[in-house]
Design a protein around this motif. Sequence first.
Motif: not given
Length: 118
Positions: A42-43, A46, A49-50, A64, A69-70, A116, A118
């Motif tokens: 997921a990184a 995420t 995006k962060a 999104r 969800a991404l 973030p 994950t």
Amino acid sequence: MGVDARTLDFLPIGAHANTAGYRAETTDSPLFVKLRRGDFNAATVTVPKALHDAGVTHVIAPHREPARALSSPVVDGQLAVFPFVDGADGWERVLIATDWIAFGRALKHFPRHPFPHT
């Protein structure tokens, strides 16, 4: 993901055997569709995006999907959608001085923003 694509073209790019990239033409703008078979970290969605949300605009963030969800699960993998950037990467062309300066400015943001979990 809710992408209404008129065309979907395979892009022979990338360095991972389980990842495929596609250019999707929509009525609004072209999109980069990334399909990852098997394990998905997921990184990969995420963290960009962060960073983008924190003001590191050189990082391309995924869109999104309607459920916020991404990425979205698909049979045997995950699908993520990004803005399509038409251009060459650092492997395809030699970076000039202004490119290196812009790259350095983008990199200096990385240690300032927490990633973030994950």
